[in-house]
Design an enzyme around this catalytic site. Structure first.
Site, PDB file in Angstrom:
ATOM      1  N   LYS A   1       0.882  -1.116   0.366  1.00 17.51           N
ATOM      2  CA  LYS A   1      -0.131  -0.068  -0.067  1.00 17.51           C
ATOM      3  C   LYS A   1       0.733   1.288   0.190  1.00 17.51           C
ATOM      4  O   LYS A   1       0.255   2.412  -0.598  1.00 17.51           O
ATOM      5  CB  LYS A   1      -0.558   0.406   1.661  1.00 17.51           C
ATOM      6  N   ASN A   2       1.596   1.622   0.694  1.00 21.64           N
ATOM      7  CA  ASN A   2       2.814   2.598   0.814  1.00 21.64           C
ATOM      8  C   ASN A   2       3.273   2.569   0.303  1.00 21.64           C
ATOM      9  O   ASN A   2       4.789   3.436   0.132  1.00 21.64           O
ATOM     10  CB  ASN A   2       3.541   2.369   2.656  1.00 21.64           C
TER      11      ASN A   2
ATOM     12  N   ARG B   1      -5.042  10.650   3.847  1.00 22.04           N
ATOM     13  CA  ARG B   1      -3.811  11.799   4.136  1.00 22.04           C
ATOM     14  C   ARG B   1      -2.605  11.716   3.336  1.00 22.04           C
ATOM     15  O   ARG B   1      -1.719  12.463   3.053  1.00 22.04           O
ATOM     16  CB  ARG B   1      -2.776  11.160   5.170  1.00 22.04           C
TER      17      ARG B   1
ATOM     18  N   CYS C   1      -5.801   8.733   8.624  1.00 18.69           N
ATOM     19  CA  CYS C   1      -5.906   8.432  10.219  1.00 18.69           C
ATOM     20  C   CYS C   1      -5.843   8.861  11.526  1.00 18.69           C
ATOM     21  O   CYS C   1      -5.699   9.685  11.587  1.00 18.69           O
ATOM     22  CB  CYS C   1      -4.286   7.194   9.743  1.00 18.69           C
TER      23      CYS C   1
ATOM     24  N   ARG D   1      -1.483  14.311  12.504  1.00 18.42           N
ATOM     25  CA  ARG D   1      -0.508  14.198  11.353  1.00 18.42           C
ATOM     26  C   ARG D   1      -0.166  15.960  10.689  1.00 18.42           C
ATOM     27  O   ARG D   1      -0.924  15.835  10.099  1.00 18.42           O
ATOM     28  CB  ARG D   1      -1.498  12.643  10.559  1.00 18.42           C
TER      29      ARG D   1
ATOM     30  N   ASP E   1       4.031   0.664  12.009  1.00 17.36           N
ATOM     31  CA  ASP E   1       2.354  -0.439  12.019  1.00 17.36           C
ATOM     32  C   ASP E   1       2.505  -1.882  12.166  1.00 17.36           C
ATOM     33  O   ASP E   1       1.899  -2.582  11.663  1.00 17.36           O
ATOM     34  CB  ASP E   1       3.001  -0.460  10.171  1.00 17.36           C
TER      35      ASP E   1
ATOM     36  N   ILE F   1       7.030   7.029  17.856  1.00 13.61           N
ATOM     37  CA  ILE F   1       6.580   7.201  17.073  1.00 13.61           C
ATOM     38  C   ILE F   1       4.932   8.579  16.419  1.00 13.61           C
ATOM     39  O   ILE F   1       5.413   9.519  15.952  1.00 13.61           O
ATOM     40  CB  ILE F   1       6.748   6.423  14.768  1.00 13.61           C
TER      41      ILE F   1
ATOM     42  N   ARG G   1      -9.468  -1.004   4.265  1.00 13.51           N
ATOM     43  CA  ARG G   1      -7.224   0.339   4.265  1.00 13.51           C
ATOM     44  C   ARG G   1      -6.868   0.246   3.124  1.00 13.51           C
ATOM     45  O   ARG G   1      -6.047   0.264   2.130  1.00 13.51           O
ATOM     46  CB  ARG G   1      -7.733   1.639   4.784  1.00 13.51           C
TER      47      ARG G   1
HETATM   48  C1  EPZ Z   1       3.909   6.998   6.385  1.00  8.13           C
HETATM   49  O1  EPZ Z   1       3.297   7.560   7.075  1.00  8.13           O
HETATM   50  C2  EPZ Z   1       3.333   5.213   6.349  1.00  8.13           C
HETATM   51  N1  EPZ Z   1       2.651   5.922   5.274  1.00  8.13           N
HETATM   52  C3  EPZ Z   1       2.214   5.032   7.763  1.00  8.13           C
HETATM   53  O2  EPZ Z   1       1.505   4.409   7.057  1.00  8.13           O
HETATM   54  C4  EPZ Z   1       3.814   5.101   8.671  1.00  8.13           C
HETATM   55  O3  EPZ Z   1       3.192   4.917   9.820  1.00  8.13           O
HETATM   56  C5  EPZ Z   1       4.842   5.916   8.351  1.00  8.13           C
HETATM   57  O4  EPZ Z   1       4.984   6.529   7.721  1.00  8.13           O
HETATM   58  C6  EPZ Z   1       6.034   5.696   9.625  1.00  8.13           C
HETATM   59  O5  EPZ Z   1       5.836   4.689   9.481  1.00  8.13           O
HETATM   60  C7  EPZ Z   1       2.541   6.122   3.750  1.00  8.13           C
HETATM   61  O6  EPZ Z   1       3.230   5.847   3.632  1.00  8.13           O
HETATM   62  C8  EPZ Z   1       1.266   6.392   3.485  1.00  8.13           C
HETATM   63  P1  EPZ Z   1       5.781  10.058   9.188  1.00  8.13           P
HETATM   64  P2  EPZ Z   1       4.131   9.274   6.875  1.00  8.13           P
HETATM   65  O7  EPZ Z   1       5.489  11.782   7.876  1.00  8.13           O
HETATM   66  O8  EPZ Z   1       4.780   9.280   6.701  1.00  8.13           O
HETATM   67  C9  EPZ Z   1       5.394  13.456  12.320  1.00  8.13           C
HETATM   68  C10 EPZ Z   1      -0.307   2.714   7.778  1.00  8.13           C
HETATM   69  O9  EPZ Z   1      -0.880   2.329   8.986  1.00  8.13           O
HETATM   70  N2  EPZ Z   1       5.401  14.922  11.062  1.00  8.13           N
HETATM   71  O10 EPZ Z   1       6.541   9.391   8.772  1.00  8.13           O
HETATM   72  O11 EPZ Z   1       2.368  10.163   7.706  1.00  8.13           O
HETATM   73  C11 EPZ Z   1       4.102  12.659  12.074  1.00  8.13           C
HETATM   74  O12 EPZ Z   1       3.458  13.487  13.545  1.00  8.13           O
HETATM   75  C12 EPZ Z   1       0.673   4.100   8.104  1.00  8.13           C
HETATM   76  O13 EPZ Z   1       0.272   2.679   6.266  1.00  8.13           O
HETATM   77  C13 EPZ Z   1       5.426  16.148  11.383  1.00  8.13           C
HETATM   78  O14 EPZ Z   1       5.167  16.149  12.732  1.00  8.13           O
HETATM   79  O15 EPZ Z   1       4.575   9.176   8.890  1.00  8.13           O
HETATM   80  C14 EPZ Z   1       5.252  11.664  13.189  1.00  8.13           C
HETATM   81  O16 EPZ Z   1       5.054  11.772  14.321  1.00  8.13           O
HETATM   82  C15 EPZ Z   1       0.078   4.964   9.413  1.00  8.13           C
HETATM   83  N3  EPZ Z   1       5.111  16.548  10.227  1.00  8.13           N
HETATM   84  C16 EPZ Z   1       6.337  11.617  12.608  1.00  8.13           C
HETATM   85  O17 EPZ Z   1       6.610  12.782  11.758  1.00  8.13           O
HETATM   86  C17 EPZ Z   1       5.371  16.050   9.133  1.00  8.13           C
HETATM   87  O18 EPZ Z   1       4.736  17.286   8.455  1.00  8.13           O
HETATM   88  C18 EPZ Z   1       6.671  10.429  11.515  1.00  8.13           C
HETATM   89  O19 EPZ Z   1       6.009  10.726  10.358  1.00  8.13           O
HETATM   90  C19 EPZ Z   1       5.063  14.879   9.152  1.00  8.13           C
HETATM   91  C20 EPZ Z   1       5.414  13.927   9.969  1.00  8.13           C
END
Ligand code: EPZ
Length: 423
Positions: A25-26, A97, A121, A126, A311, A333, A404
């Site tokens: 998916k990702n 998202r 989510c 987020r 995840d 995370i 999803r």
């Molecule tokens: C990706 O989400 C994945 N989604 C998530 O999978 C996964 O859990 C996550 O990476 C961590 O591995 C997709 O790839 C579509 P991050 P992402 O930006 O990119 C903070 C699933 O279940 N952050 O790496 O949105 C954020 O709040 C999903 O398939 C900011 O602060 O996660 C988090 O604490 C859930 N500001 C940390 O960074 C920003 O602008 C890591 O988030 C962006 C993120």
């Protein structure tokens, strides 16, 4: 779309046989976003037809793309030449998202994007500050309004620069990497995420003429190009499905083989499971779960790749309720990814929440069927696994969240011997 469907699960099943892992998916979601970078047609193979990717396809159609789905052969063909402007303001954006991933490519192609806030989510508010900060560093202006923002590239082209991420962000890394492909000059991204989906996206873009180096390491360098072409892309196996199915085999004390996966993409998960006493045979593209002793409790902290994937924390937390001893699960995370544990406790587990990032689990405990609600897709699949090992019947509603991320999950698990009814 959103339905009142539920899963009804009879517990206590023994599984046997093989389960094939679907395309990730990702990874698929990011390849779909990269479609906007070019006018050329793309064919995506091993495509997971799940709710999130269907929403993204609908978003691309709203933007003007023409899409042909071949579900039978797990293929989708996209002609993006009809995409002429960057308006992301419909209801769809609120559901997904990952729609934020379209902003960069649209900005690079058309110089202006209007977007309402992305949804998706509930595992944390987020934020998207790292995306907006990156676009501004590439030369764009951001204008806020009540329900979203407008990004304007105040030059005919975005200008390459150095972006040092203040936090490691998976989609933030992917968004800046994709956007920089069409920017003027060189862009250097520092403190990047290293997930396998990022390397796969870079491989695809390079195959089509981009000049990206370092994907999969903390520093990625992109040399901007006039344009890139498109081609055929095969989505890599979903490492989160693979890890979830391995833990399912362990929870059901069954012998199953998880096929078409890339064991190395599971990072620290396999060493942790082995450390807990799991009897696993790890091959080139499969993982065989074999019967063995009761697992011992092993503590974890989630971490960006190649650490223990966030995840896979929810299914692991469930697994530890059935292991011998006391373990600490530290979710570093997201702040909202442990709240499902109160629903597991209603089934009989003993999980104490120390703070929103830490739970202490003591096991093994009996687990009894209950009525549950799936808050997000990874907690949702964990509830399915809990229902499969519980005494009696479990019902789970809000299963849109599970659909999803897991295609036809009830049919696939029933083929292994589970007893799941979609009502
Ligand atoms: C990706 O989400 C994945 N989604 C998530 O999978 C996964 O859990 C996550 O990476 C961590 O591995 C997709 O790839 C579509 P991050 P992402 O930006 O990119 C903070 C699933 O279940 N952050 O790496 O949105 C954020 O709040 C999903 O398939 C900011 O602060 O996660 C988090 O604490 C859930 N500001 C940390 O960074 C920003 O602008 C890591 O988030 C962006 C993120």
């Amino acid at each position: 779309m959103e339905t009142e469907q539920k899963f009804e699960i009879e517990g206590g099943c023994e599984l046997k046989g093989e389960i094939k892992v679907n395309g990730a998916k990702n990874s698929a979601l990011k390849i779909l976003a990269s479609v906007v970078l070019t006018e050329e047609k793309i064919v995506i193979e091993n495509f997971p037809f799940i709710e999130d990717t269907k929403r993204m396809l609908e978003l691309l159609e709203e933007l003007g793309a023409v899409i042909v789905k071949d579900v039978e052969n797990k293929k989708v063909k996209i002609n993006p030449e009809g995409i002429k402007a960057g308006n992301l303001q419909g209801e769809l954006v609120k559901k997904l998202r990952a729609s934020i991933l379209l902003v960069g490519p649209l900005l690079a192609r058309f110089g202006e994007v209007n977007m309402t806030y992305p949804g998706g989510c509930v595992i944390g508010k987020r934020p998207i500050d790292l995306f907006l900060d990156g676009f501004q560093k590439l030369g764009a202006k951001i204008e806020w309004n009540d329900d979203g923002f407008k990004a304007i590239a105040n030059k005919p082209k975005l200008i390459g620069t150095t972006i040092f991420f203040s936090k490691i962000t998976v989609t933030g890394t992917e968004a800046m990497m994709m956007t920089a492909v069409l920017a003027e000059g060189k862009t250097v991204l520092k403190n990047c995420a290293m997930e396998p989906e990022i390397k796969s996206l870079a491989d695809y873009l390079n195959y089509n003429g981009a000049k990206i180096s370092g994907a999969g390491t903390p520093t990625i360098v992109i040399k901007g190009t006039e344009k890139i072409s498109a081609g055929t892309f095969k989505v890599i196996p979903d490492r989160i499905e693979a890890g979830t199915f391995v833990m399912m085999g362990l929870l059901c004390k069954s012998e199953i083989t998880v096929t078409d996966c890339v064991p190395e993409h599971l990072g620290a998960v396999l060493p942790v499971l082995k450390n807990a006493g799991a009897n696993l045979e790890v091959g080139e593209d499969y993982i065989k779960v074999k019967k063995g002793e009761r697992l011992k409790a092993v503590s974890i902290s989630t971490h960006e790749y190649p650490g223990f994937a966030t995840d896979l924390q929810p299914p692991y937390t469930l697994l530890m309720t059935q292991a011998e001893g006391i373990s600490l699960v530290h979710e570093t995370i997201f702040e909202g990814r442990l709240f499902f544990t109160d629903q597991l406790n209603s089934m009989g587990t003993a999980i104490v929440m120390c703070d929103p990032h830490r739970v202490v689990i003591s096991g093994p405990t009996g687990i009894y069927g209950k009525k549950l609600t799936s808050p997000d897709l990874r907690a949702g699949i964990t509830m399915v696994l809990a229902g499969m090992i519980a005494h009696g019947k479990t019902t789970i509603d809000n299963i849109y969240q599970i659909d999803r991320g897991y295609e036809d999950i009830d049919e696939r698990l029933n083929l292994l011997g589970a007893n799941i009814k979609r009502v």
